[in-house]
Structure formats: structure tokens, C-alpha cells
Design a protein around this motif. Structure first.
Motif, PDB file in Angstrom:
ATOM      1  N   ARG A 119      44.707  -5.969  35.979  1.00 20.57           N
ATOM      2  CA  ARG A 119      43.357  -6.529  36.009  1.00 20.57           C
ATOM      3  C   ARG A 119      42.819  -6.671  37.422  1.00 20.57           C
ATOM      4  NH1 ARG A 119      41.024  -6.156  31.052  1.00 20.57           N
ATOM      5  NH2 ARG A 119      42.521  -6.742  29.444  1.00 20.57           N
ATOM      6  N   GLY A 120      43.734  -6.698  38.413  1.00 23.06           N
ATOM      7  CA  GLY A 120      43.279  -6.942  39.766  1.00 23.06           C
ATOM      8  C   GLY A 120      43.064  -5.683  40.584  1.00 23.06           C
ATOM      9  N   THR A 121      43.091  -4.534  39.949  1.00 24.48           N
ATOM     10  CA  THR A 121      42.942  -3.282  40.676  1.00 24.48           C
ATOM     11  C   THR A 121      41.502  -2.813  40.632  1.00 24.48           C
ATOM     12  OG1 THR A 121      45.144  -2.723  39.929  1.00 24.48           O
ATOM     13  CG2 THR A 121      43.847  -0.950  40.871  1.00 24.48           C
ATOM     14  N   THR A 122      40.995  -2.396  41.777  1.00 21.98           N
ATOM     15  CA  THR A 122      39.618  -1.911  41.822  1.00 21.98           C
ATOM     16  C   THR A 122      39.576  -0.431  41.468  1.00 21.98           C
ATOM     17  OG1 THR A 122      39.783  -1.241  44.114  1.00 21.98           O
ATOM     18  CG2 THR A 122      39.157  -3.523  43.705  1.00 21.98           C
ATOM     19  N   PRO A 123      38.412   0.060  40.967  1.00 18.67           N
ATOM     20  CA  PRO A 123      38.308   1.500  40.598  1.00 18.67           C
ATOM     21  C   PRO A 123      38.640   2.432  41.711  1.00 18.67           C
ATOM     22  CG  PRO A 123      36.491   0.260  39.689  1.00 18.67           C
ATOM     23  CD  PRO A 123      37.206  -0.678  40.562  1.00 18.67           C
ATOM     24  N   SER A 124      38.224   2.100  42.929  1.00 14.78           N
ATOM     25  CA  SER A 124      38.489   3.016  44.046  1.00 14.78           C
ATOM     26  C   SER A 124      39.978   3.125  44.309  1.00 14.78           C
ATOM     27  CB  SER A 124      37.768   2.530  45.299  1.00 14.78           C
ATOM     28  OG  SER A 124      38.221   1.229  45.660  1.00 14.78           O
ATOM     29  N   GLU A 125      40.696   1.982  44.192  1.00 17.60           N
ATOM     30  CA  GLU A 125      42.129   2.011  44.399  1.00 17.60           C
ATOM     31  C   GLU A 125      42.822   2.840  43.329  1.00 17.60           C
ATOM     32  OE1 GLU A 125      42.848  -2.105  44.359  1.00 17.60           O
ATOM     33  OE2 GLU A 125      42.703  -2.358  46.527  1.00 17.60           O
ATOM     34  N   THR A 126      42.355   2.739  42.063  1.00 12.20           N
ATOM     35  CA  THR A 126      42.978   3.481  40.980  1.00 12.20           C
ATOM     36  C   THR A 126      42.721   4.968  41.117  1.00 12.20           C
ATOM     37  OG1 THR A 126      42.667   1.590  39.542  1.00 12.20           O
ATOM     38  CG2 THR A 126      43.113   3.679  38.478  1.00 12.20           C
ATOM     39  N   THR A 127      41.509   5.318  41.494  1.00  9.30           N
ATOM     40  CA  THR A 127      41.193   6.722  41.700  1.00  9.30           C
ATOM     41  C   THR A 127      42.076   7.309  42.779  1.00  9.30           C
ATOM     42  OG1 THR A 127      38.920   6.331  41.017  1.00  9.30           O
ATOM     43  CG2 THR A 127      39.355   8.341  42.261  1.00  9.30           C
ATOM     44  N   SER A 128      42.237   6.556  43.845  1.00  6.73           N
ATOM     45  CA  SER A 128      43.116   7.020  44.912  1.00  6.73           C
ATOM     46  C   SER A 128      44.533   7.196  44.414  1.00  6.73           C
ATOM     47  CB  SER A 128      43.078   6.026  46.074  1.00  6.73           C
ATOM     48  OG  SER A 128      43.994   6.397  47.069  1.00  6.73           O
ATOM     49  N   SER A 129      44.991   6.274  43.553  1.00  8.04           N
ATOM     50  CA  SER A 129      46.340   6.361  43.027  1.00  8.04           C
ATOM     51  C   SER A 129      46.490   7.563  42.108  1.00  8.04           C
ATOM     52  CB  SER A 129      46.680   5.075  42.275  1.00  8.04           C
ATOM     53  OG  SER A 129      47.993   5.117  41.789  1.00  8.04           O
ATOM     54  N   MET A 130      45.485   7.836  41.283  1.00  7.62           N
ATOM     55  CA  MET A 130      45.542   8.991  40.407  1.00  7.62           C
ATOM     56  C   MET A 130      45.576  10.281  41.217  1.00  7.62           C
ATOM     57  SD  MET A 130      45.693   9.782  37.177  1.00  7.62           S
ATOM     58  CE  MET A 130      44.968   8.426  36.248  1.00  7.62           C
ATOM     59  N   LYS A 131      44.832  10.307  42.315  1.00  9.73           N
ATOM     60  CA  LYS A 131      44.859  11.479  43.178  1.00  9.73           C
ATOM     61  C   LYS A 131      46.233  11.660  43.789  1.00  9.73           C
ATOM     62  CE  LYS A 131      39.963  11.607  44.437  1.00  9.73           C
ATOM     63  NZ  LYS A 131      38.966  11.463  45.530  1.00  9.73           N
ATOM     64  N   GLU A 132      46.875  10.533  44.131  1.00  7.24           N
ATOM     65  CA  GLU A 132      48.223  10.606  44.678  1.00  7.24           C
ATOM     66  C   GLU A 132      49.175  11.250  43.667  1.00  7.24           C
ATOM     67  OE1 GLU A 132      49.773   9.660  47.445  1.00  7.24           O
ATOM     68  OE2 GLU A 132      48.113   8.843  48.602  1.00  7.24           O
ATOM     69  N   VAL A 133      49.030  10.846  42.404  1.00  8.09           N
ATOM     70  CA  VAL A 133      49.892  11.408  41.364  1.00  8.09           C
ATOM     71  C   VAL A 133      49.715  12.918  41.281  1.00  8.09           C
ATOM     72  CG1 VAL A 133      50.334  11.475  38.879  1.00  8.09           C
ATOM     73  CG2 VAL A 133      49.960   9.280  40.024  1.00  8.09           C
ATOM     74  N   VAL A 134      48.461  13.354  41.237  1.00 11.11           N
ATOM     75  CA  VAL A 134      48.176  14.786  41.116  1.00 11.11           C
ATOM     76  C   VAL A 134      48.644  15.540  42.348  1.00 11.11           C
ATOM     77  CG1 VAL A 134      46.335  16.487  40.891  1.00 11.11           C
ATOM     78  CG2 VAL A 134      46.271  14.392  39.530  1.00 11.11           C
ATOM     79  N   GLU A 135      48.417  14.956  43.518  1.00 12.41           N
ATOM     80  CA  GLU A 135      48.836  15.625  44.751  1.00 12.41           C
ATOM     81  C   GLU A 135      50.355  15.757  44.820  1.00 12.41           C
ATOM     82  OE1 GLU A 135      47.066  13.330  47.802  1.00 12.41           O
ATOM     83  OE2 GLU A 135      45.044  14.167  47.511  1.00 12.41           O
ATOM     84  N   ASN A 136      51.057  14.737  44.371  1.00 17.19           N
ATOM     85  CA  ASN A 136      52.515  14.801  44.380  1.00 17.19           C
ATOM     86  C   ASN A 136      53.046  15.889  43.445  1.00 17.19           C
ATOM     87  OD1 ASN A 136      52.960  12.841  46.291  1.00 17.19           O
ATOM     88  ND2 ASN A 136      53.208  11.178  44.817  1.00 17.19           N
ATOM     89  N   ILE A 137      52.486  15.934  42.236  1.00 18.56           N
ATOM     90  CA  ILE A 137      52.975  16.941  41.296  1.00 18.56           C
ATOM     91  C   ILE A 137      52.596  18.336  41.775  1.00 18.56           C
ATOM     92  CG2 ILE A 137      50.950  16.858  39.792  1.00 18.56           C
ATOM     93  CD1 ILE A 137      54.606  17.384  38.725  1.00 18.56           C
ATOM     94  N   GLU A 138      51.432  18.439  42.435  1.00 17.07           N
ATOM     95  CA  GLU A 138      51.031  19.748  42.946  1.00 17.07           C
ATOM     96  C   GLU A 138      51.942  20.192  44.080  1.00 17.07           C
ATOM     97  OE1 GLU A 138      47.014  22.166  44.113  1.00 17.07           O
ATOM     98  OE2 GLU A 138      47.141  20.066  44.680  1.00 17.07           O
ATOM     99  N   SER A 139      52.367  19.254  44.898  1.00 10.54           N
ATOM    100  CA  SER A 139      53.277  19.627  45.981  1.00 10.54           C
ATOM    101  C   SER A 139      54.591  20.153  45.428  1.00 10.54           C
ATOM    102  CB  SER A 139      53.532  18.407  46.890  1.00 10.54           C
ATOM    103  OG  SER A 139      54.269  17.420  46.192  1.00 10.54           O
ATOM    104  N   LEU A 140      54.997  19.607  44.274  1.00 12.23           N
ATOM    105  CA  LEU A 140      56.210  20.110  43.636  1.00 12.23           C
ATOM    106  C   LEU A 140      55.960  21.468  42.990  1.00 12.23           C
ATOM    107  CD1 LEU A 140      57.478  16.824  41.973  1.00 12.23           C
ATOM    108  CD2 LEU A 140      58.276  17.886  44.072  1.00 12.23           C
ATOM    109  N   LEU A 141      54.773  21.640  42.445  1.00  8.71           N
ATOM    110  CA  LEU A 141      54.456  22.907  41.794  1.00  8.71           C
ATOM    111  C   LEU A 141      54.384  24.059  42.785  1.00  8.71           C
ATOM    112  CD1 LEU A 141      51.652  21.773  39.324  1.00  8.71           C
ATOM    113  CD2 LEU A 141      53.929  22.522  38.707  1.00  8.71           C
ATOM    114  N   THR A 142      53.878  23.802  43.950  1.00  8.43           N
ATOM    115  CA  THR A 142      53.660  24.868  44.925  1.00  8.43           C
ATOM    116  C   THR A 142      54.828  25.059  45.881  1.00  8.43           C
ATOM    117  OG1 THR A 142      52.533  23.283  46.363  1.00  8.43           O
ATOM    118  CG2 THR A 142      51.165  24.593  44.868  1.00  8.43           C
ATOM    119  N   LYS A 143      55.806  24.167  45.851  1.00 13.86           N
ATOM    120  CA  LYS A 143      56.966  24.297  46.746  1.00 13.86           C
ATOM    121  C   LYS A 143      57.960  25.270  46.134  1.00 13.86           C
ATOM    122  CE  LYS A 143      60.417  21.666  49.299  1.00 13.86           C
ATOM    123  NZ  LYS A 143      59.930  22.113  50.613  1.00 13.86           N
ATOM    124  N   LYS A 144      58.251  26.357  46.800  1.00 13.86           N
ATOM    125  CA  LYS A 144      59.162  27.380  46.294  1.00 13.86           C
ATOM    126  C   LYS A 144      60.530  27.232  46.967  1.00 13.86           C
ATOM    127  CE  LYS A 144      55.468  30.678  45.408  1.00 13.86           C
ATOM    128  NZ  LYS A 144      54.953  32.034  45.631  1.00 13.86           N
TER     129      LYS A 144
END
Length: 592
Positions: free
Chosen positions: A76-101
Motif C-alpha cells: 500500500r505504501g508504494t508509489t506508481p513511479s516506484e512500481t514502474t521502475s521496479s517492473m522495468k528492473e524485472v524486464v531488464e534483468n530477464i532481458e540481460s539473461l536472454l541476450t547473454k550468450k
């Protein structure tokens, strides 16, 4: 087959194999963004970052190392901007794993599939947890080059019939709101839809449980995942609808499979259980699935080379047969001189064969929609069985006619056939098809053709009655020849009767050959003679309509006379007009 397909496309699991396997092997090969490996066993966030789980050392490859300024005290105490940033972190992390050969050529198949299962589940959990931290931000969308995520949060009860539509990359999902909340009225619920554009390079069609050596099966969509939370329930009250865009548009698709990733003790594989193809075209496929998981679309191709000559013979021969059957049916209907019980039998046989050949030409390979293909297979089953049944009635009538040839009054035979032919001709095939469809409806339609499946010997629902009819007709044919031989020897002086007997003999021979023995060639397509038998079967069977028109129409003296009268009647008006204009009594006009 599977091992060779692992070397190309090391975009994901060849690196992730080490990430998840570190829990058992004690090595860390890849750590998430803003983290580094410690002692080769664990990861830790770099200076100025803190892990979302608040653990200093961790092994989870999708852990998020956040800047220390972003602190999640409670959902309840999380702001939208913080959550959006966190969701981007999730996607960026998985993408770094996807593109790392990372070269991992010695990794076993079981480890790769187990890693794949674990990564998908953990990714879903992280995305749902992140979405639930900001219930006020109901819809979130994040997309990178290889991963796209869309989440929706529900904070109140659902209205009746409300359906959510989620999109990721070029794919989408429809899910019932009631299945998202699962009766949860104490807090928010969320649904996540994730699309991966790179996973198919590793977890491809070689992991399909129904792969067949004669078929070429490949994955032709992005892999998507669907999950609901906080209760991770995978069963649904209503099926979800998944729409996939095909990665490649390839002609000649024989079969499409809606599949989901099924984790097992052996690792996992693609399965069709609970997933059904609803509609498909060259660019998209629509599937319904009764549970949540990770999904994809597989496509199958028959690698057996088709003989183009046989295809041409089939289409040309059947087209000619359709024309001849139509002419024969019109002749039987309009030529009053030959209308009798025998002609009625010829007419029904011609109609059944005409409809069967027409449906075969236009819809035999329309396997895109399973239900429609099953209906086509059932219709073909019925029409071809009806054709054989009318052939049996033809043989029976021929036998009765030969036996009663010297009897002046044939009314008893005609009355018997009129009462018998329609209930038997159309009723018996209907009963056989009804029993077959009720017992094994799933065996109508195959991956390649809309016909009866060879599984469980279901093809004998057609071959059984056909073989029985051919055998009975063969016995009737022998009896007819025996009867005719006796009568020919005792009727030397009656020329007209002898001619009738010879015509009956010719028709009996032609009928057994055209509609009986030709189908035996189809059964004999095996071994070294398979190619020859295939050509004979295709040529003779595709010309059945022509043979029927030849034997029952063109070789009939009454029909030829009728044709002559039609031609004569069309030429008479023109002749009459010319004779009236230039007759002997006519005088040329004079100019005045």
C-alpha cells in the motif's frame, strides 16, 4: 534430433542453466543487473544497491538490485513511479539473461528443460509480486527487445461477464475477471501476461511429446506465459483465449498444435492437454486453454514427398468424373424411355458419388479447424459408404433380374426393391457413421486429412463394410454369370433375350470392376508394387464417373436414341426456317 537443435540459438537457457543449477552445483555463472558473483556460489548487489528480498547473498537470477532510495515498505505504501521502475528492473534483468550468450555445450537435456520450467515460474512470481505492490496502478505495460509484460490489478469484485484483454508484443489473451480474483475479497488480485521472443530457439518443437519422425514440426510463435495471484491457481472456470501471431508465414501447413509447457520429473515438454485450436490462418492462430501456464503454437509438415503426377491425375480424373456423373444423373432423370427401378438405383449411386467426389476435391485437406475437419470426415465417411451400399443394391437387383429374366411379370421384384432400396441405401450408412461418431468422435480427422484416423484401427469403420459389400457383390456376380450361362444355352432362338442377357453380363462385369475391385488396389499399396498400385488406384478410381456414364448411358441404345432426338429437335427449327425461306415455291422478291 533434440541434441542437435540445442547448439544454435544459445540466447537464454545455455546461460540460465548455470544460474539455476548453481543451487546444486555450487557455481554462479550469471548474476542480475547491478550485482556480482561472490565466491562462485552466490550473487550480491553492488555498492549503493539492495536486493528486493533484502538478502545480502542470493542465487535467484531474477532478483532485483534496487537503488537504496527505492524502498518497498508495504504494497500500500508504494508509489506508481516506484512500481514502474521496479517492473522495468524485472524486464531488464530477464532481458540481460536472454541476450547473454554463454557456451554450455555439455549441458544435459534434462537440466535445460528443468531450468526452463524453473525460470518461467520464477519470472511469473516476480512479475505478479511487483504488480501487487501498486494496486492503484491497475494496468502496467513494459516492453524490451526480447520480453514484453502486461499486468492488470483488480481491487474490487468483478461484474458479471467482465473479461480482461492483455497484450504483449503481437500476442494477446482474454481471461475472465472472476478467475483472476478467485473469490479473493480481502485484497488485490493480479493477472500477468508475458511474451518472450527468444526462448523458442532453445525450447523448440523437438520437445513436443507428439513429434513424429515422418513430420516436420517446428515452433512458429513466441512463447507466452499467463499467471494469476496472489493465489497461484492454474485451473479456470472458463477457458482463456490466446491469440498468437506466427513468426513465419509458410505455405502448406498441415496441422497446428496449441501447446503448453508441462513440467515433469524428467524436465518438461510441450503438451496439448487442455489446449485446443479454435481458428487459424496464415498469419495468426487462436487457442483456448483450460488452465494457465506457458503457451506456444507448433506447426507440422508432412516430409513425405508428394507425387505431382498423382495429384494432377486425381484432380483431372475427378473433375471429369464430376461432369460425367452430373450428365448421367440428368440422363436418368430426363430420359423417360429408361426410367425404371434399375435407373433409380443408378441415379442414387451417381448422386452419392458426385457429392463424395465434390467434397473430396474441395475440403479433404481443410484441417485448420478441427471441428470442421471432423464434420468433413464424417460426411465423406457417410457418402462413400452410401455409394457402396447403393452398389450392393445394384448387384442385388441385377441378380434378381437375371433370376427372373424369363418371368413375364417383374412387378414382384420391382416392388421389393422399391421398398428396400431407400431405407437400406441411406439408412445403413447413417447407422454405421452414427455408431462410429458416438464411440470415437475424436478419430474423425487427422493431422493431414479430413478422413478417418488410423489410430485404434478406426479406419475399419469404413474398410469393414466396404470389404463386406465387395465380397457379397462378388458372390452375386458369380451367381449372375452362372444363371446367364444356363439361360443362354436354353434360349438359342430368342435373339432379343440373348442380347439382353449379354448386356446384363457386360453391366455385371463392369459394375464389379468399376466400383468393387478398384478399391482393392488401394489396400494393395505396399512393398515394391506400391507405386504401381497407387497409379492404378488413382487412375481407375478417379474415372468412376466416366465409366458409369459410359456403361449406363452411352452404351444404352435407348439413351443414344434419346440423345439423337434431342440433337435432331434442335436442328429441325433451323432446317424448317431455311426450307420455308428458300423452298421450291418461294419466289425471290422483285424491286419495284
Amino acid at each position: 534430433m533434440q541434441g542437435s537443435s540445442l547448439l544454435p540459438g544459445l540466447c537464454f537457457l545455455l546461460s540460465l542453466s548455470g544460474v539455476v543449477a548453481q543451487k546444486t552445483k555450487g557455481t554462479c555463472r550469471v548474476c542480475p543487473r547491478n550485482a556480482s558473483c561472490v565466491n562462485g556460489t552466490h550473487c550480491t548487489c553492488n555498492h549503493g544497491y539492495i536486493s528486493e528480498s533484502r538478502q545480502k547473498y542470493f542465487t535467484f537470477p531474477l532478483e532485483i538490485c534496487e537503488g537504496k532510495g527505492i524502498i518497498f515498505k508495504s504494497p500500500r505504501g508504494t508509489t506508481p513511479s516506484e512500481t514502474t521502475s521496479s517492473m522495468k528492473e524485472v524486464v531488464e534483468n530477464i532481458e540481460s539473461l536472454l541476450t547473454k550468450k554463454t557456451v554450455w555445450g555439455t549441458e544435459k537435456m534434462k537440466n535445460i528443460t528443468a531450468t526452463f520450467t524453473s525460470i518461467l515460474q520464477e519470472m511469473e512470481s516476480v512479475v505478479l509480486e511487483t504488480a501487487l505492490k501498486a494496486p492503484d496502478q491497475k494496468l502496467q505495460k513494459v516492453q524490451s527487445h526480447t520480453v514484453a509484460v502486461e499486468t492488470r490489478v483488480v481491487t474490487d469484485n468483478c461484474s458479471t461477464g467482465v473479461t480482461f484483454n492483455l497484450n504483449a508484443q503481437m500476442n494477446s489473451m482474454d481471461i475472465n475477471c472472476g478467475d483472476v480474483i478467485q473469490g479473493n475479497i480481502q485484497g488485490p488480485s493480479a493477472v500477468a501476461f508475458i511474451s518472450y521472443s527468444c526462448l523458442g530457439n532453445i525450447i523448440n518443437a523437438s520437445f513436443f511429446e507428439k513429434v513424429n519422425e515422418k513430420d516436420q514440426v517446428y515452433l512458429n510463435s513466441q512463447i507466452v506465459s499467463a499467471a494469476i495471484g496472489p493465489k497461484r491457481n492454474t485451473s479456470l472456470s472458463q477457458a482463456v483465449t490466446l491469440r498468437f501471431q506466427h513468426v513465419k508465414i509458410k505455405p502448406g501447413i498441415k496441422k497446428l498444435f496449441c501447446v503448453y509447457w508441462k513440467g515433469t520429473k524428467e524436465g518438461g515438454h510441450w503438451s496439448t492437454e487442455g489446449c485446443f485450436l479454435i481458428q487459424a490462418n496464415k498469419t495468426h492462430s487462436i487457442c483456448n486453454c483450460t488452465h494457465l501456464s506457458s503457451f506456444a503454437v507448433l506447426m507440422a509438415f508432412d516430409t513425405q514427398e508428394k507425387d505431382p503426377t498423382l495429384t494432377v491425375i486425381t484432380y483431372v480424373g475427378l473433375s471429369l468424373s464430376l461432369l460425367c456423373l452430373l450428365l448421367a444423373a440428368l440422363t436418368f432423370l430426363l430420359c423417360k424411355a429408361i426410367q425404371n427401378t434399375s435407373t433409380s438405383l443408378h441415379l442414387q449411386l451417381s448422386l452419392c458419388l458426385f457429392l463424395a467426389h465434390l467434397l473430396f476435391l474441395t475440403a479433404f485437406d481443410r484441417t485448420e479447424i478441427k471441428v470442421l475437419c471432423a464434420i468433413i470426415a464424417g460426411a465423406l465417411h457417410y457418402l462413400y459408404l452410401a455409394s457402396f451400399t447403393w452398389m450392393l443394391l445394384e448387384g442385388l437387383h441385377l441378380f434378381l433380374t437375371a433370376r427372373n429374366l424369363t418371368v413375364v411379370n417383374h412387378s414382384s421384384v420391382n416392388r421389393f426393391m422399391k421398398k428396400l432400396m431407400f431405407p437400406v441405401g441411406y439408412g445403413v450408412p447413417a447407422v454405421i457413421v452414427a455408431i462410429s461418431a458416438a464411440s470415437r468422435p475424436q478419430l474423425y480427422g487427422t493431422r493431414d486429412h479430413c478422413w478417418l484416423s488410423l489410430n485404434q484401427k478406426f479406419i475399419w469403420a469404413f474398410l469393414g463394410p466396404v470389404c463386406a459389400i465387395i465380397c457379397v457383390n462378388f458372390v452375386l456376380f458369380i451367381l449372375v454369370l452362372w444363371i446367364l450361362k444356363r439361360k443362354l444355352s436354353s434360349l438359342n432362338s430368342e435373339v432379343s433375350t440373348i442380347q439382353n442377357l449379354k448386356m446384363l453380363t457386360l453391366k455385371a462385369t463392369a459394375q464389379l470392376f468399376i466400383l468393387g475391385c478398384t478399391w482393392c488396389l488401394g489396400v494393395l499399396q505396399m512393398g515394391s508394387a506400391a507405386r504401381v498400385m497407387a497409379y492404378l488406384f488413382t487412375i481407375i478410381n478417379s474415372l468412376q464417373g466416366f465409366f458409369i456414364f459410359l456403361v449406363y448411358c452411352l452404351l444404352s441404345q435407348q439413351v443414344r436414341k434419346w440423345f439423337g432426338e434431342i440433337i435432331k429437335s434442335k436442328s429441325e427449327p433451323e432446317t424448317h426456317t431455311l426450307s420455308s425461306r428458300f423452298g421450291p415455291d418461294s419466289k425471290p422478291s422483285e424491286d419495284k
